[in-house]
Design a protein around this motif. Structure first.
Motif, PDB file in Angstrom:
ATOM      1  N   GLY A   8       0.778  -1.220  -0.048  1.00  0.00           N
ATOM      2  CA  GLY A   8       0.069   0.038  -0.087  1.00  0.00           C
ATOM      3  C   GLY A   8       0.861   1.103   0.250  1.00  0.00           C
ATOM      4  N   GLU A   9       0.351   2.216   0.191  1.00  0.00           N
ATOM      5  CA  GLU A   9       1.104   3.711   0.188  1.00  0.00           C
ATOM      6  C   GLU A   9       2.020   3.673   1.635  1.00  0.00           C
ATOM      7  N   THR A  10       1.576   3.267   2.720  1.00  0.00           N
ATOM      8  CA  THR A  10       2.308   3.338   3.885  1.00  0.00           C
ATOM      9  C   THR A  10       2.921   1.948   4.201  1.00  0.00           C
ATOM     10  N   SER A  11       2.239   0.922   3.988  1.00  0.00           N
ATOM     11  CA  SER A  11       2.958  -0.512   4.433  1.00  0.00           C
ATOM     12  C   SER A  11       2.386  -1.464   3.530  1.00  0.00           C
ATOM     13  N   ARG A  19      -8.840  -1.456  -3.192  1.00  0.00           N
ATOM     14  CA  ARG A  19      -9.765  -0.572  -2.593  1.00  0.00           C
ATOM     15  C   ARG A  19      -9.714  -0.690  -1.040  1.00  0.00           C
ATOM     16  N   GLN A  20      -9.700  -1.665  -0.427  1.00  0.00           N
ATOM     17  CA  GLN A  20      -9.840  -1.729   1.161  1.00  0.00           C
ATOM     18  C   GLN A  20      -8.696  -1.014   1.648  1.00  0.00           C
ATOM     19  N   ILE A  21      -7.557  -1.367   1.045  1.00  0.00           N
ATOM     20  CA  ILE A  21      -6.255  -0.866   1.503  1.00  0.00           C
ATOM     21  C   ILE A  21      -6.289   0.634   1.314  1.00  0.00           C
ATOM     22  N   GLU A  22      -6.800   1.021   0.434  1.00  0.00           N
ATOM     23  CA  GLU A  22      -6.802   2.494   0.303  1.00  0.00           C
ATOM     24  C   GLU A  22      -7.671   3.244   1.269  1.00  0.00           C
ATOM     25  N   VAL A  23      -8.744   2.459   1.500  1.00  0.00           N
ATOM     26  CA  VAL A  23      -9.731   3.164   2.433  1.00  0.00           C
ATOM     27  C   VAL A  23      -9.258   3.031   3.957  1.00  0.00           C
ATOM     28  N   ILE A  24      -8.417   2.067   4.173  1.00  0.00           N
ATOM     29  CA  ILE A  24      -7.885   1.639   5.741  1.00  0.00           C
ATOM     30  C   ILE A  24      -6.843   2.920   5.694  1.00  0.00           C
ATOM     31  N   GLY A  48      -7.412   6.242   6.608  1.00  0.00           N
ATOM     32  CA  GLY A  48      -7.975   6.375   7.758  1.00  0.00           C
ATOM     33  C   GLY A  48      -9.455   6.193   8.163  1.00  0.00           C
ATOM     34  N   GLY A  49      -9.923   5.242   6.998  1.00  0.00           N
ATOM     35  CA  GLY A  49     -11.328   5.289   7.018  1.00  0.00           C
ATOM     36  C   GLY A  49     -11.470   3.527   7.683  1.00  0.00           C
ATOM     37  N   THR A  50     -12.591   2.947   7.727  1.00  0.00           N
ATOM     38  CA  THR A  50     -12.830   1.672   8.063  1.00  0.00           C
ATOM     39  C   THR A  50     -13.648   0.705   6.822  1.00  0.00           C
ATOM     40  N   ILE A  51     -13.376  -0.464   6.882  1.00  0.00           N
ATOM     41  CA  ILE A  51     -14.435  -1.024   5.902  1.00  0.00           C
ATOM     42  C   ILE A  51     -15.489  -1.554   6.749  1.00  0.00           C
TER      43      ILE A  51
END
Lengths: 95, 502, 493
Positions: B12-15, B257-262, B265-268
């Motif tokens: 992902g972007e951060t991890s 999509r889920q990784i992007e959301v999390i 700062g969002g939640t699934i």
């Protein structure tokens, strides 16, 4: 167990019953009365009692895998309130 | 499970993230009539033709179970090495939808006919992993609503209503889109071997809902250790992914999509999503979002489904050899695990191979099948069931190669001939003089005789190599037409020192 | 003519076989009686013309010597049985003008035996009620009136049209269905015999479902013997009903003979309920004495979970009904509301307008008790109680062969007297509902008149699939009671 107006509204939605707003409160009262009466079942200790799955001792009947039914689209449609070209017709469903 | 997880991570972007995938597959049972009615299961009938009053939920109609469907479920359970439950219950799943005429689906909720099992899948890098099966249960299919025929109306066809389905639920044991696709392929192979489902995804006889979640690295191993879902992420269910190709795409898209959301700062939210194959994305299904409360309860029109272990044992005896066992046997016979797994993926392919390989070298047969037969099928857009040259005929070709009756190159020409023109390969070899003459002495002697009789021609041909055809003709005459023209040509070229093309 | 229609089924059968009367004569008499009795509103659909056609066909078969068990005998059919080509309503607006393209197994059995259909009788909507006041086609009036009164009384329910038709001599016998007492209670308050067979004895195929695990079809007749004759034909082993039981149907009429010497009759002590009028308990005691006088042995037994039966029933039955009635959605058949916005609106309005108040109440109860979070507290618990209630009976039947109880807590009541409080109405089934929960056969036999001159019944409960013994005991009660009363035919003057 007392049932409130919102519960009646929610249950009516699940059951797809249009209950007029004015009937919600009285219906909540009636249902509350019935559920309070039913509360007496809580007196009975039912631990370890099996739930009834069939009231008679009978083995489920099995059918042979033969085609014995169908080919009756006309008969199927005669009672249909909305029917066209052997299709049942309903207002458009959006997925 | 213990394989390096490096290649299973998504950046992902951060991890880095792990993907966890589970599947619910609906497989239509192969039977003549429906699960609870005597209407036909034939695909593609006129609208509402294959419908009994039971399938249409008419007043007073009652379900009676089809014994074949029970048998097919048990057979499939055995193929999944799963626990067969001698007593199971049918429940009603209550909801309103135009293609659900009873207002409920008869399904199995708490007590399914088949319990835990497993499926072994082979990955390209040679890794094999076990995907746990949670359960298999019997249920009715719904009808079909056509939404795009009219601006204001939907049309309901109940032909599919009541056809028997097996819902096969896996444990969340898949970690990449490749594994998910491999699982579905393997499951499809198993049910097709068993003859319990035709696996036809185009006609919807096999449909998959894919559950996808993502978690931090290590979360999956923790789940496998403890069995607790706590270390896994919230899953989203992607509905009706109806081709192998789309599974991989849908999983990839959804995980990203889920990784992007999390990471944003969002939640699934646990929800049902639909894969749109045109846009290559998943989207929330609003219609399914309204609080569903299916009010399951045992169907009072049916009694518990019970049978004896002896009946299950009798079915077990009729089980065919399944892909894993076949693969093991092929490997034992000399094939590489990869070749073997490709061959067993389709029962027809494996059967073809077995006949093809009779009495010849296994590896040679596999190569011939992969390179020559599958290549030509691919070129012609045909499947193994349409192959124009029988396995026995191909077996004869391979035998002719191995006993040096014909050369490998000639063998390919021969296959081309019988592929388009038909005929018995051995007869074609005879008729067209394709036999390889190993007795080069006979050919050389004939050449010497022709040279000795025509010294002037030797000089001519050296100037005009095209005239070598005349020599060939003479040599053939000398050998009574039995010499292989190719071999004669080659020998002449050497003897007369001719350039390569002439 | 009036002696024709007042015959019992057995008498009419014998008269037809002896060629003393034709089916057409008999059927014609009933058709005209039905027309005169319209103020009772016992029928939703009269089928006079079809009846006469069927009668003529029966007469032809009789002439040809092909005589079925019920050849030429005119019957009334509760409008819950699907009849091919004849409108079937379940007394609900939601079925609209539903004309079934198929026949129920029970009615098919009757027609195969040569019986004639006079019409479809009124009932509580979807068989939900005890007074026939929830019908979308208006309530039925009990042919009986109290002494010195012309107040309209209810005929019981849900098979109120059938009970009124049999009581008013509008048919030789009728079919009913019984989910919590719907055959026995209306039979009792109209002075007739009503038999609910063992669950699984009569096929449910083609019978509009109320609560699948409790519903059972049965006969409503003038005598116990008639009930035996009717049951023999109505009952069958049906491959189309998974819950129909594979036990051969015996000749109940033949098995009626033999008396009850040595029969052990259980008196369940829990059936003495506070608030039940003394005359009911007195009749019950008298009934026990009658049986004792004929050689039976009276034993006291205990059914400890009796008081939980009614609340258990009011969870199980509505739960099943809420699901069974989901198919009435305005899509495939029946009523569809006009001017709807979308599919959900179509469902909600069609069902909201198509179902009456009591049916809606029960759908809501059923939906609630099955919904997430309440299933265990209500439905699951109720199904466990059902197990306990059934066990009670099994233990009692170790000590006795049949049980004797009252059928109802009182005689017929006035129209509108119990409609304001659903619970009060539900109490009508207090003596009958246990039998459905345990799947047992039960029969109500007219046993006497109340102080105000209205019929009262006694109920006998048998072991599963032992209808033969049950009927023999019922015959003993019938003989001793010698109930010869009939209502004054005030409607046809």
């Amino acid at each position: 167990m007392s049932v409130d107006k919102d519960t009646v509204r929610r249950i009516a939605k699940l059951a797809r019953l249009a209950v007029p707003e004015s009937r919600l409160e009285p219906m909540a009262g009636e249902l509350s009365g019935i559920f309070q009466w039913v509360e007496m079942l809580c007196e009975v200790n039912v631990e370890g009692v099996p739930t009834m799955t069939s009231v008679v001792a009978q083995k489920l009947k099995w059918r042979k895998d033969d085609v014995t039914d169908g080919n009756q689209a006309d008969a199927l449609m005669i009672n249909a309130p909305g029917g066209e070209d052997h299709f049942f017709v309903v207002p458009k469903v959006v997925e | 499970m213990n394989a390096p997880i490096k290649n299973k991570l998504l950046k992902g972007e951060t991890s880095e993230w792990e993907i966890v995938i589970g599947m619910e597959v609906h497989a239509q049972i192969l039977s003549q009539s429906k699960l609870f009615s005597g209407a036909s299961t034939t695909f593609g009938a006129e609208p509402n033709n294959n419908v009994s009053f039971i399938d249409a939920g008419f007043p007073g109609m009652l379900p009676v179970i089809n014994e074949k469907c029970v048998e097919q479920a048990v057979r499939t359970g055995l193929g999944l090495k799963a626990k067969i439950n001698l007593r199971s219950l049918f429940d009603r799943k209550n909801y309103f939808y135009p293609d659900l005429p009873q207002g409920y689906q008869i399904s199995q909720y708490k007590d399914p006919i088949v319990g835990e099992g497993e499926v072994l899948i082979d990955l390209k890098d040679g890794e094999s992993i076990k995907v746990g099966i949670e359960r298999l249960h019997l249920e009715q299919d719904a009808g079909k609503s056509l939404h795009d025929q009219h601006p204001d109306h939907s049309f309901v066809d109940l032909n599919r209503s009541g056809i028997a389905l097996m819902e096969i639920v896996t444990k969340p044991h898949m970690r990449t889109s490749e594994e998910a696709a491999a699982f579905l392929k393997k499951l499809r192979a198993i049910v097709r071997y068993l003859g319990t489902c035709d696996g036809n995804m185009d006609e919807g006889s096999m449909r998959a809902d894919v559950n996808v979640s993502v978690c931090r690295v290590g979360g999956y191993d923790e789940f496998r250790k403890t069995g607790s879902f706590k270390t896994l992420g919230t899953r989203c269910e992607i509905k009706n992914v109806n081709s192998m190709r789309f599974i991989a795409q849908a999983v990839e898209y959804e995980a990203r999509r889920q990784i992007e959301v999390i990471e944003g700062g969002g939640t699934i939210a646990q929800e049902t999503r639909l894969y749109d194959s045109k846009l290559g994305e998943t989207r929330s299904m609003r219609s399914k979002e309204e609080a569903h409360d299916y009010r399951y309860f045992p169907d009072p029109d049916l009694l518990p489904l019970e049978f004896e272990q002896s009946w299950v044992d009798a079915i077990a005896k009729t089980l065919p050899e399944l892909p894993d066992e076949k693969k093991a046997r092929f490997v034992k016979g000399g094939l590489s695990p990869y070749d073997a797994s490709v061959l067993v993926a389709e029962r027809e392919l494996a059967d073809y191979y077995e006949e093809l390989a009779k009495g010849v070298d296994a590896k040679a047969a596999a190569n011939w099948l992969n390179n020559e037969i599958l290549g030509r099928l691919n070129r012609d857009g045909l499947s193994i069931t349409d192959v124009p040259v029988s396995a026995a005929a191909n077996n004869a070709i391979i035998q002719m190669i191995s006993d040096q009756t014909i050369s490998g190159k000639i063998a390919k020409d021969l296959l081309d001939i019988v592929w388009t023109e038909g005929g018995d390969p051995r007869q074609v070899v005879e008729a067209r003089g394709m036999k390889q003459v190993t007795d080069t002495g006979a050919i050389d002697a004939a050449i010497e005789a022709v040279i000795a009789a025509n010294p002037d021609k030797v000089e001519e041909v050296k100037a005009k190599p095209k005239l070598s055809a005349w020599f060939v003709g003479q040599v053939m005459k000398q050998t009574g037409g039995k010499a292989n023209p190719v071999a004669v040509n080659a020998a002449l070229k050497t003897r007369l020192n001719l350039p390569d093309e002439g | 003519m009036s002696d024709l229609i007042s015959m019992t089924l057995a008498e009419a059968r014998d008269a037809i076989r002896a060629k003393k009367i034709s089916s057409r004569e008999l059927t014609g008499a009933f058709v005209s009686a039905i027309e005169k009795a319209r103020p009772l509103n016992a029928f939703i659909t009269e089928a006079g013309e079809q009846a006469l056609t069927m009668a003529d066909a029966a007469d032809k078969r009789i002439a040809a010597g092909q005589i079925g068990a019920l050849e030429g005998l005119p019957l009334a059919i509760k409008d819950l049985f699907c009849t091919k080509g004849v409108r079937t309503t379940a007394a609900s607006k939601i079925l609209g003008n539903f004309v079934p393209p198929y026949e129920s197994t029970v009615t098919q059995n009757l027609w195969d035996a040569g019986a004639v259909m006079l019409g479809k009788t009124n009932l509580d909507e979807f068989a939900m009620g005890s007074s026939n006041e929830t019908s979308a086609f208006g309530n039925v009036i009990n042919p009986w009136r109290a002494k010195n009164s012309n107040v309209n009384l209810v005929p019981g329910g849900s098979s109120g049209g059938s009970s009124a038709a049999v009581a008013a001599d509008l048919c030789l016998a009728a079919t009913g269905t019984d989910t919590g007492g719907s055959i026995r209670q209306p039979a009792a308050v109209t002075g007739r015999v009503g038999l609910k067979p063992t669950y699984g004895r009569c096929s449910r195929f083609g019978v509009v479902a109320f609560a699948s695990s409790l519903d059972q079809a049965g006969p409503m007749t003038k005598t116990v013997k008639d009930a035996a004759i009717m049951l023999k034909t109505m009952a069958s082993v049906d491959a189309k009903d998974s819950t129909s039981v594979d036990i051969e149907v015996p000749d109940y009429e033949k098995l009626l003979e033999g008396g009850i010497k040595g029969l052990r009759v259980g008196i369940p002590k829990e059936y003495r309920i506070d608030g039940v009028p003394a005359e009911i308990n007195a009749l019950w005691t008298r009934g026990a004495e009658w049986l004792k006088a004929q050689g039976a042995e009276i034993v006291e037994v205990s059914l400890p979970h009796t008081k939980y039966a009614l609340p258990t029933y009011y969870i199980v039955a509505p739960a099943e009904a809420s699901s069974n009635l989901a198919r009435y959605d305005g899509v495939k058949f029946g009523y569809r509301a006009e001017g709807v916005r979308d599919i959900t609106d179509l469902y909600e309005k069609s069902r909201g307008q198509g179902f009456g108040a009591e049916v809606q109440r029960r759908i809501l109860i059923g939906t609630y008790v099955l919904s997430a979070g309440y299933y265990d507290a209500y439905y699951s618990r109720a199904q466990k109680l059902r197990t306990l209630i059934k066990r009670d009976f099994e233990q009692a039947f170790e000590k006795c062969d049949v049980l004797l109880t009252p059928t109802t807590p009182g005689p017929a009541f006035g129209v509108g007297a119990k409609t304001s409080d659903p619970l009060e109405m539900y109490l009508q089934d207090v003596f009958t509902v246990t039998v459905n929960l345990a799947g047992l056969p039960g029969i109500s036999v007219p046993a006497g008149l109340s102080e105000n001159g209205l019929p009262l019944g006694l109920q006998l409960i048998g072991k599963a699939f032992d209808e033969a013994t049950l009927l023999r005991a019922a015959l003993a009660v019938e003989t001793a009671a010698d109930f010869k009363h009939s209502p004054a035919k005030w409607w046809s003057v």
